[in-house]
Scaffold this active site. Structure first.
Site, PDB file in Angstrom:
ATOM      1  N   THR A   1      22.791 -63.271 -23.230  1.00 22.58           N
ATOM      2  CA  THR A   1      23.950 -64.005 -22.705  1.00 22.58           C
ATOM      3  C   THR A   1      23.914 -65.414 -23.275  1.00 22.58           C
ATOM      4  O   THR A   1      23.053 -66.211 -22.918  1.00 22.58           O
ATOM      5  CB  THR A   1      23.897 -64.043 -21.168  1.00 22.58           C
ATOM      6  OG1 THR A   1      23.771 -62.701 -20.699  1.00 22.58           O
ATOM      7  CG2 THR A   1      25.143 -64.673 -20.584  1.00 22.58           C
TER       8      THR A   1
ATOM      9  N   GLU B   1      25.331 -57.219 -21.848  1.00 31.63           N
ATOM     10  CA  GLU B   1      24.761 -56.178 -20.975  1.00 31.63           C
ATOM     11  C   GLU B   1      25.143 -56.470 -19.535  1.00 31.63           C
ATOM     12  O   GLU B   1      25.355 -57.617 -19.164  1.00 31.63           O
ATOM     13  CB  GLU B   1      23.239 -56.121 -21.134  1.00 31.63           C
ATOM     14  CG  GLU B   1      22.501 -57.448 -20.940  1.00 31.63           C
ATOM     15  CD  GLU B   1      22.221 -57.811 -19.503  1.00 31.63           C
ATOM     16  OE1 GLU B   1      22.266 -56.909 -18.668  1.00 31.63           O
ATOM     17  OE2 GLU B   1      21.977 -58.996 -19.227  1.00 31.63           O
ATOM     18  N   PHE B   2      25.213 -55.394 -18.744  1.00 34.67           N
ATOM     19  CA  PHE B   2      25.523 -55.542 -17.319  1.00 34.67           C
ATOM     20  C   PHE B   2      24.474 -54.778 -16.500  1.00 34.67           C
ATOM     21  O   PHE B   2      24.797 -54.096 -15.540  1.00 34.67           O
ATOM     22  CB  PHE B   2      26.935 -55.020 -17.023  1.00 34.67           C
ATOM     23  CG  PHE B   2      28.006 -55.718 -17.823  1.00 34.67           C
ATOM     24  CD1 PHE B   2      28.512 -56.949 -17.421  1.00 34.67           C
ATOM     25  CD2 PHE B   2      28.484 -55.157 -18.999  1.00 34.67           C
ATOM     26  CE1 PHE B   2      29.486 -57.606 -18.173  1.00 34.67           C
ATOM     27  CE2 PHE B   2      29.460 -55.807 -19.760  1.00 34.67           C
ATOM     28  CZ  PHE B   2      29.966 -57.033 -19.342  1.00 34.67           C
ATOM     29  N   LEU B   3      23.218 -54.878 -16.953  1.00 36.65           N
ATOM     30  CA  LEU B   3      22.148 -54.079 -16.345  1.00 36.65           C
ATOM     31  C   LEU B   3      21.607 -54.768 -15.101  1.00 36.65           C
ATOM     32  O   LEU B   3      21.227 -55.925 -15.154  1.00 36.65           O
ATOM     33  CB  LEU B   3      21.001 -53.905 -17.350  1.00 36.65           C
ATOM     34  CG  LEU B   3      21.385 -53.416 -18.750  1.00 36.65           C
ATOM     35  CD1 LEU B   3      20.186 -53.517 -19.682  1.00 36.65           C
ATOM     36  CD2 LEU B   3      21.900 -51.983 -18.676  1.00 36.65           C
TER      37      LEU B   3
ATOM     38  N   GLU C   1      18.613 -55.199 -12.546  1.00 39.33           N
ATOM     39  CA  GLU C   1      17.182 -54.941 -12.558  1.00 39.33           C
ATOM     40  C   GLU C   1      16.831 -53.859 -11.555  1.00 39.33           C
ATOM     41  O   GLU C   1      17.368 -53.833 -10.451  1.00 39.33           O
ATOM     42  CB  GLU C   1      16.433 -56.232 -12.222  1.00 39.33           C
ATOM     43  CG  GLU C   1      15.450 -56.550 -13.299  1.00 39.33           C
ATOM     44  CD  GLU C   1      14.722 -57.838 -13.043  1.00 39.33           C
ATOM     45  OE1 GLU C   1      15.232 -58.864 -13.507  1.00 39.33           O
ATOM     46  OE2 GLU C   1      13.670 -57.806 -12.405  1.00 39.33           O
TER      47      GLU C   1
ATOM     48  N   CYS D   1      19.340 -63.850 -13.324  1.00 36.57           N
ATOM     49  CA  CYS D   1      20.643 -63.865 -14.019  1.00 36.57           C
ATOM     50  C   CYS D   1      21.755 -64.635 -13.327  1.00 36.57           C
ATOM     51  O   CYS D   1      22.351 -65.532 -13.930  1.00 36.57           O
ATOM     52  CB  CYS D   1      21.117 -62.439 -14.258  1.00 36.57           C
ATOM     53  SG  CYS D   1      20.111 -61.610 -15.477  1.00 36.57           S
TER      54      CYS D   1
ATOM     55  N   ARG E   1      11.112 -64.052 -10.107  1.00 36.95           N
ATOM     56  CA  ARG E   1      11.742 -65.208 -10.760  1.00 36.95           C
ATOM     57  C   ARG E   1      12.955 -65.655  -9.951  1.00 36.95           C
ATOM     58  O   ARG E   1      13.809 -64.856  -9.614  1.00 36.95           O
ATOM     59  CB  ARG E   1      12.185 -64.840 -12.189  1.00 36.95           C
ATOM     60  CG  ARG E   1      11.029 -64.758 -13.158  1.00 36.95           C
ATOM     61  CD  ARG E   1      11.506 -64.325 -14.519  1.00 36.95           C
ATOM     62  NE  ARG E   1      12.123 -62.998 -14.465  1.00 36.95           N
ATOM     63  CZ  ARG E   1      12.784 -62.463 -15.473  1.00 36.95           C
ATOM     64  NH1 ARG E   1      12.933 -63.125 -16.594  1.00 36.95           N
ATOM     65  NH2 ARG E   1      13.290 -61.264 -15.357  1.00 36.95           N
TER      66      ARG E   1
HETATM   67  C1  UDX Z   1      22.833 -59.151 -12.043  1.00 34.28           C
HETATM   68  C2  UDX Z   1      24.163 -58.415 -12.295  1.00 34.28           C
HETATM   69  O1  UDX Z   1      24.436 -57.557 -11.191  1.00 34.28           O
HETATM   70  C3  UDX Z   1      24.073 -57.620 -13.598  1.00 34.28           C
HETATM   71  O2  UDX Z   1      25.310 -56.980 -13.859  1.00 34.28           O
HETATM   72  C4  UDX Z   1      23.746 -58.624 -14.705  1.00 34.28           C
HETATM   73  O3  UDX Z   1      23.809 -58.114 -15.950  1.00 34.28           O
HETATM   74  C5  UDX Z   1      22.401 -59.255 -14.411  1.00 34.28           C
HETATM   75  O4  UDX Z   1      22.502 -59.952 -13.176  1.00 34.28           O
HETATM   76  P1  UDX Z   1      20.437 -58.538 -11.073  1.00 34.28           P
HETATM   77  O5  UDX Z   1      20.015 -59.932 -11.404  1.00 34.28           O
HETATM   78  O6  UDX Z   1      19.508 -57.417 -11.403  1.00 34.28           O
HETATM   79  O7  UDX Z   1      21.823 -58.183 -11.800  1.00 34.28           O
HETATM   80  O8  UDX Z   1      20.685 -58.549  -9.508  1.00 34.28           O
HETATM   81  P2  UDX Z   1      21.783 -58.035  -8.483  1.00 34.28           P
HETATM   82  O9  UDX Z   1      21.472 -56.654  -8.054  1.00 34.28           O
HETATM   83  O10 UDX Z   1      23.164 -58.294  -8.953  1.00 34.28           O
HETATM   84  O11 UDX Z   1      21.447 -59.032  -7.237  1.00 34.28           O
HETATM   85  C6  UDX Z   1      21.425 -60.450  -7.440  1.00 34.28           C
HETATM   86  C7  UDX Z   1      21.062 -61.182  -6.165  1.00 34.28           C
HETATM   87  O12 UDX Z   1      22.147 -61.175  -5.254  1.00 34.28           O
HETATM   88  C8  UDX Z   1      19.861 -60.649  -5.409  1.00 34.28           C
HETATM   89  O13 UDX Z   1      19.055 -61.723  -4.993  1.00 34.28           O
HETATM   90  C9  UDX Z   1      20.480 -59.943  -4.212  1.00 34.28           C
HETATM   91  O14 UDX Z   1      19.615 -59.913  -3.095  1.00 34.28           O
HETATM   92  C10 UDX Z   1      21.705 -60.802  -3.962  1.00 34.28           C
HETATM   93  N1  UDX Z   1      22.814 -60.097  -3.284  1.00 34.28           N
HETATM   94  C11 UDX Z   1      23.435 -59.049  -3.896  1.00 34.28           C
HETATM   95  C12 UDX Z   1      23.253 -60.538  -2.035  1.00 34.28           C
HETATM   96  O15 UDX Z   1      22.720 -61.508  -1.470  1.00 34.28           O
HETATM   97  N2  UDX Z   1      24.308 -59.892  -1.454  1.00 34.28           N
HETATM   98  C13 UDX Z   1      24.940 -58.851  -2.025  1.00 34.28           C
HETATM   99  O16 UDX Z   1      25.894 -58.324  -1.415  1.00 34.28           O
HETATM  100  C14 UDX Z   1      24.492 -58.409  -3.294  1.00 34.28           C
END
Ligand code: UDX
Length: 484
Positions: free
Chosen positions: A135, A165-167, A169, A295, A363
């Site tokens: 990104t 990417e939209f992965l 974790e 992210c 992290r």
């Molecule tokens: C995110 C994006 O979803 C993904 O598409 C992108 O490419 C990378 O960043 P990720 O960092 O793996 O993915 O985490 P994600 O599952 O989106 O959760 C992020 C944070 O938000 C977590 O700390 C989670 O606990 C929090 N969260 C998520 C909430 O507090 N409430 C929600 O309803 C959803």
């Protein structure tokens, strides 16, 4: 097709390389991290990801993926080269592009090295697509272009594409095989078609039915996935705007949650009712500790910085970030309301260290930010996390940054057993919504606590059941329960 993934031992690079290999492509993942490359060659994944073990094993066995530190011999016969190195946030929110720049310099150095004779594709076949997965700010691709164009011709020797990417974790492989969309920003039709061919097995077709990808043959059997062909800048903005929007939903519901508390409403009911509107939907409306991880915050800060650098004041994006940063303070304040404002020598059992369930990644975990604040006030922290245990290696420890390392050091003891962590505690604080915390024996926990008090900062537990057990319970934006 033949693919090279640079940054191939990192989270995005590894998932991308393995996914492409599983589709039947011949993939070389290159990374400067010697230890990780050595582990990967042995079939041992340095990241925790649902289903990654078997995918790594079968692709190594089939010879579809290999891992190396050497870019020179990997690049020679590649048709697509992915740049998937990290772009960490600098102090001012700006993305650190040094790894991307270094990769571009290395690419230029290795571009015209001779191919192995048995794999020679002919003198005119040095054309490669350089696909940026990292990104990076809109405009950073111009930096890469500038470096490559010192000796190569765009459109003849190479084309650049942005393929964000939209992965998520923990579910990265699933997200790779079942994307909502594949976004390719390019300025050449040849490059777009190359990327389309690369993902053909996922993009699928009308005959698709079961929603699964046949790993052995790389045939798509699910519904067609939208392939978004766009320009370079728009592709990059799709990524930034998507993450900022997800962050905005979380900050929005957290704001509503505090309001619900004051008005006697229940944010879970409110979010449930809102989500039934198809224009709104249910995703990312869980109130709690706010967003953490590597992210969402990084990309949001980077977008704010990009806006400012381009003469625009991003008022809304700033509020999204600000709401999230205040969440930690408000959680600490609420804990004090529950057990008294003097935290000195009080024992807090923290359940959950990872930034979200199903990962050992700490992290930028909001949990560690709360812990740091509690320590500043003299509390004793006894912690538990299903995947962050005393001796267990931490995910991405090399890129955790001093904040995360300092916070984990601030924990007095990390226990393998949540019951031991809660033993003698003045309060249990739930900071990561691991589903197993909902299954614990809270009668047993209560009997060993100094004070039966639970602050569930992820709204995971059944407040009524805990009230019946005699707990003082509070969540975020839900009705508090007093101990009887
Ligand atoms: C995110 C994006 O979803 C993904 O598409 C992108 O490419 C990378 O960043 P990720 O960092 O793996 O993915 O985490 P994600 O599952 O989106 O959760 C992020 C944070 O938000 C977590 O700390 C989670 O606990 C929090 N969260 C998520 C909430 O507090 N409430 C929600 O309803 C959803």
């Amino acid at each position: 097709m033949k693919v090279c993934v640079i940054g191939g031992a990192g989270y995005v690079g590894l998932v991308t390389g393995l996914g492409l290999a599983d589709l039947g492509h011949r993939v070389v993942n290159v990374d400067i991290d010697e230890a990780r490359i050595a582990r990967l060659r042995q079939g041992d994944s340095p990241i925790h990801e649902e289903g990654i073990g078997p995918v790594l094993e079968r692709n190594l066995e089939a010879g579809r993926i290999r891992f190396t530190q050497e870019l020179s011999d990997s690049l020679a016969d590649s048709e697509v080269v992915f740049i998937a190195v990290g772009t960490p946030s600098q102090g001012d929110g700006q993305a650190d592009l040094s790894a991307v720049i270094e990769v571009a310099e290395n690419l230029l150095r290795c571009w015209n090295l001779p191919e192995r004779p048995q794999e020679r594709r002919g003198p005119h076949e040095r054309y490669r697509v350089v696909a940026v997965k990292s990104t990076v700010p809109v405009g950073a691709i111009d930096l890469v272009r500038g470096i490559l164009c010192r000796e190569l011709r765009e459109g003849v020797d190479f084309d650049l594409v942005s393929n964000p990417e939209f992965l998520r974790e923990g579910q990265g492989l699933h997200d790779f095989f079942h994307p909502d969309r594949i976004v390719v920003g390019a300025c050449s039709d040849r490059a777009t078609q190359t990327m389309r061919a690369l993902y053909a097995a996922i993009i699928g077709g009308p005959a698709a039915a079961s929603g699964e990808t046949d790993a052995e043959h790389g045939q798509a059997t699910g519904p067609a996935v939208p392939f978004v062909e766009t320009d370079l800048a728009s592709a990059q903005m799709i990524k930034y705007a998507s993450n900022a929007f997800l962050a905005a939903r979380i900050s929005f519901i957290n704001e509503i949650a505090w309001l619900c508390e004051r008005l006697g409403a229940d944010v879970k009911e409110v979010a449930g009712g809102m989500g039934l509107d198809p224009r709104i939907g249910h995703a990312y409306l869980e109130a709690g500790l706010g967003f953490g991880g590597p992210c969402l915050e990084k990309d949001l800060k980077s977008l704010i910085q990009i806006a400012e650098a381009n003469g625009y004041e991003p008022q809304f994006l700033r509020s999204v970030l600000d709401r999230n940063e205040r969440q930690v303070e408000e959680v600490v304040a609420k804990l004090k309301q529950m057990i008294g404002s003097l935290l000195y020598q009080r024992t807090i059992a923290v359940f959950g260290l990872a930034f979200k369930p199903n990962t050992n990644d700490i992290r930028n975990s909001a949990s560690l930010k709360v812990i740091r604040r509690l320590k500043q006030e003299g509390a004793t922290i006894k912690a538990h996390d299903p995947m962050v245990s005393p001796g267990a290696p931490l995910a991405h420890s090399e890129s955790m940054g001093s904040d995360a390392s300092a916070s984990i050091d601030a924990i007095d003891t990390i226990f393998d057993d949540p019951y031991e962590a809660a033993d003698g505690a003045d309060a249990v604080l739930i900071l990561t919504d691991w589903p197993q915390y909902a299954e614990l024996d809270y009668t047993r926990i209560r009997d060993h606590m100094v004070n039966p008090c639970i602050f569930d900062a992820r709204n995971l537990l059944d407040s009524k059941a805990l009230g019946d057990l005699g707990y003082q319970y509070a969540g975020i934006g839900v009705a508090a329960v007093s101990s009887r």
